[in-house]
Enzyme design. Structure first.
Site, PDB file in Angstrom:
ATOM      1  CB  VAL A   1     -68.313  41.344  -2.741  1.00 28.40           C
ATOM      2  CG1 VAL A   1     -68.739  40.535  -3.965  1.00 28.40           C
ATOM      3  CG2 VAL A   1     -67.094  40.711  -2.096  1.00 28.40           C
ATOM      4  CB  VAL A   2     -63.758  44.291  -4.637  1.00 28.62           C
ATOM      5  CG1 VAL A   2     -62.599  44.215  -5.632  1.00 28.62           C
ATOM      6  CG2 VAL A   2     -64.603  45.528  -4.913  1.00 28.62           C
TER       7      VAL A   2
ATOM      8  N   GLY B   1     -69.007  45.669   0.912  1.00 31.54           N
ATOM      9  CA  GLY B   1     -69.805  46.831   1.270  1.00 31.54           C
ATOM     10  C   GLY B   1     -71.210  46.666   0.773  1.00 31.54           C
TER      11      GLY B   1
ATOM     12  CG  PHE C   1     -69.882  48.541  -3.161  1.00 28.43           C
ATOM     13  CD1 PHE C   1     -69.215  47.702  -4.038  1.00 28.43           C
ATOM     14  CD2 PHE C   1     -69.285  48.831  -1.943  1.00 28.43           C
ATOM     15  CE1 PHE C   1     -67.980  47.170  -3.719  1.00 28.43           C
ATOM     16  CE2 PHE C   1     -68.058  48.308  -1.610  1.00 28.43           C
ATOM     17  CZ  PHE C   1     -67.402  47.468  -2.500  1.00 28.43           C
TER      18      PHE C   1
ATOM     19  CB  ILE D   1     -59.465  42.318  -2.017  1.00 31.07           C
ATOM     20  CG1 ILE D   1     -60.150  42.641  -3.352  1.00 31.07           C
ATOM     21  CG2 ILE D   1     -58.490  41.168  -2.186  1.00 31.07           C
ATOM     22  CD1 ILE D   1     -59.184  42.988  -4.473  1.00 31.07           C
ATOM     23  N   GLY D   2     -62.555  43.279  -0.658  1.00 28.92           N
ATOM     24  CA  GLY D   2     -63.341  44.439  -0.247  1.00 28.92           C
ATOM     25  C   GLY D   2     -64.819  44.108  -0.257  1.00 28.92           C
TER      26      GLY D   2
ATOM     27  CG  ASP E   1     -66.267  58.230  -2.521  1.00 29.70           C
ATOM     28  OD1 ASP E   1     -66.006  58.967  -1.534  1.00 29.70           O
ATOM     29  OD2 ASP E   1     -66.546  57.023  -2.397  1.00 29.70           O
TER      30      ASP E   1
END
Length: 431
Positions: free
Chosen positions: A115-116, A111, A113, A108-109, A227
């Site tokens: 992964v989600v 980057g 950083f 679902i996300g 952020d």
């Protein structure tokens, strides 16, 4: 400096396109656990299994990392659809450790950083979101340390955490979080795509809950998020309860200790950060809240700068040239810097729609150049813009009740005057 040339051209009525095209991502590039909006490819396979190994393979890690572990390290690091992840959770009060299994469903996300991905706990059938981030083996993970401190209805809940490895001997931290299906970013864009404005009750409801979460973080926990942006604000599209997420950039700010200024996504970055301040305060979050609130009214970012220079130009075009004292308050090193004089635009011309005086007043109090003049999160919660929410007859457009808004703890109200408490909690909600 390009900002001076840009502003001079604006003051004289000319258009000027900056040649400063330095590539700048929406979020800073400094450490692995900071959120960055870049892509990362994933594979899909089915029904492979990762299982927890003994704690022996953690013995080579520093003590700081071992202290963060609820169990041993999982061998394997798959996020592919259908993969089963089995781990353990330490039992409380001398209870036995619990075995917990998650089935990965879909990403679902992504980057830089990490992964989600969405997953389901097989023991409880509960949906969760698992954020997987690369862990530096030399240090504790700040995001994990902060999330373990948090407990608030408007902050996403950390349910569990575990470490996993890859064949390359990379160590990943996995944060198991409560799953919230929507973001304020997507909710706002859905109205924009239909050429509609977000209903006022939702703008009030979302902004209020963000401010309440900020008060909890700033005053109770002592953490600055650093952020705040629509993508990091989760919302339940049934109850309309808001939860702050992504604490990858969050930090406890200690007075007198320097911090990096290249923080916070650009559109929501406070001007003192653009001026290079390193001894800033949690007031940077309140600037970001003001930007989010304005965006919900506008349907697009208030200050859409393409670079840091352009960002400052966009701010000055609306707020006008900062006064000498305001520049000093943002960063004393720029005290003698001279900018062309640009007049501030009135807020009713910015919003270009019927917006209440209360809404414009709150926006102006949040979007102050001087950090010390921005209203605090608790002061914002008490602002008249939110009086509609305090009406005992208030409800969602579909008639459902509003989510809980006034169940403040003693810690949340610590230091608040009697008058402020009276304004915060309506009579019908007082015990």
């Amino acid at each position: 400096m390009n900002v001076v040339r840009r502003l001079t051209s604006i003051a004289s009525g000319r258009n000027f396109v900056s040649s400063d095209n330095v590539g700048e991502t929406e979020t800073p590039r400094s450490k692995p656990n900071q959120n960055r909006e870049e892509t990362e490819s994933t594979e899909t396979t089915s029904y492979e299994k990762d299982s927890v190994s003994s704690s022996e393979n953690s013995d080579h890690l520093p003590k700081e990392i071992r202290e963060d572990m609820d169990c041993g390290i999982i061998k394997g690091n798959g996020t592919e659809s259908g993969r089963i992840i089995t781990t353990k959770k330490k039992g409380l009060n001398d209870q036995k450790d619990k075995t917990i299994s998650y089935r990965a469903e879909h990403v679902i996300g992504t980057g830089s950083f990490g992964v989600v991905f969405q997953a389901k706990c097989l023991e409880t059938e509960e949906k969760v979101a698992i954020k997987k981030v690369l862990q530096d083996k030399r240090y504790k993970n700040r995001e994990l340390q902060i999330m373990r401190m948090l407990d608030h209805p408007n902050v996403v809940e950390l349910k569990h955490s575990f470490f996993s490895t890859t064949e390359k001997d990379e160590l990943y931290l996995n944060l198991v979080l409560e799953y919230v299906p929507e973001t304020i970013y997507r909710a706002s864009r859905s109205y924009t795509k239909m050429n509609q404005h977000m209903p006022l009750i939702y703008i009030q409801l979302y902004t209020y809950q963000i401010c309440r979460a900020m008060n909890y973080l700033h005053q109770v926990v002592g953490v600055c998020h650093r952020d705040i942006k629509p993508q990091n604000l989760l919302v339940n599209n049934v109850t309309h309860e808001v939860k702050i997420c992504d604490f990858g950039s969050a930090k406890m700010l200690i007075p007198g200790e320097p911090n990096i200024s290249y923080i916070c996504s650009r559109y929501y970055r406070a001007p003192e950060l653009i001026f290079g301040a390193t001894e800033y305060t949690s007031a940077i979050d309140m600037w970001s809240v003001g930007c989010v609130m304005a965006e919900l009214f506008l349907g697009h970012p208030l200050f859409p700068g393409e670079t840091s220079v352009d960002q400052l130009v966009e701010i000055i075009k609306i707020l006008g040239t900062p006064a000498r004292e305001e520049i000093k308050n943002m960063n004393p090193r720029y005290n003698d810097f001279k900018f062309p004089q640009i007049k501030a635009q009135p807020w009713h011309k910015i919003f270009r729609r019927q917006v209440s005086p209360e809404a414009m007043d709150l926006a102006s109090r949040l979007l102050q150049y001087s950090p010390n003049l921005r209203c605090t999160a608790l002061e914002a919660c008490a602002h008249p813009f939110f009086d509609d929410l305090r009406d005992p007859r208030a409800s969602l457009p579909n008639g459902r009740a509003l989510p809980p808004l006034f169940d403040f703890t003693a810690q949340e109200l610590a230091g608040a005057s009697v008058e402020l408490r009276h304004r915060l909690i309506p009579e019908h909600a007082r015990k």
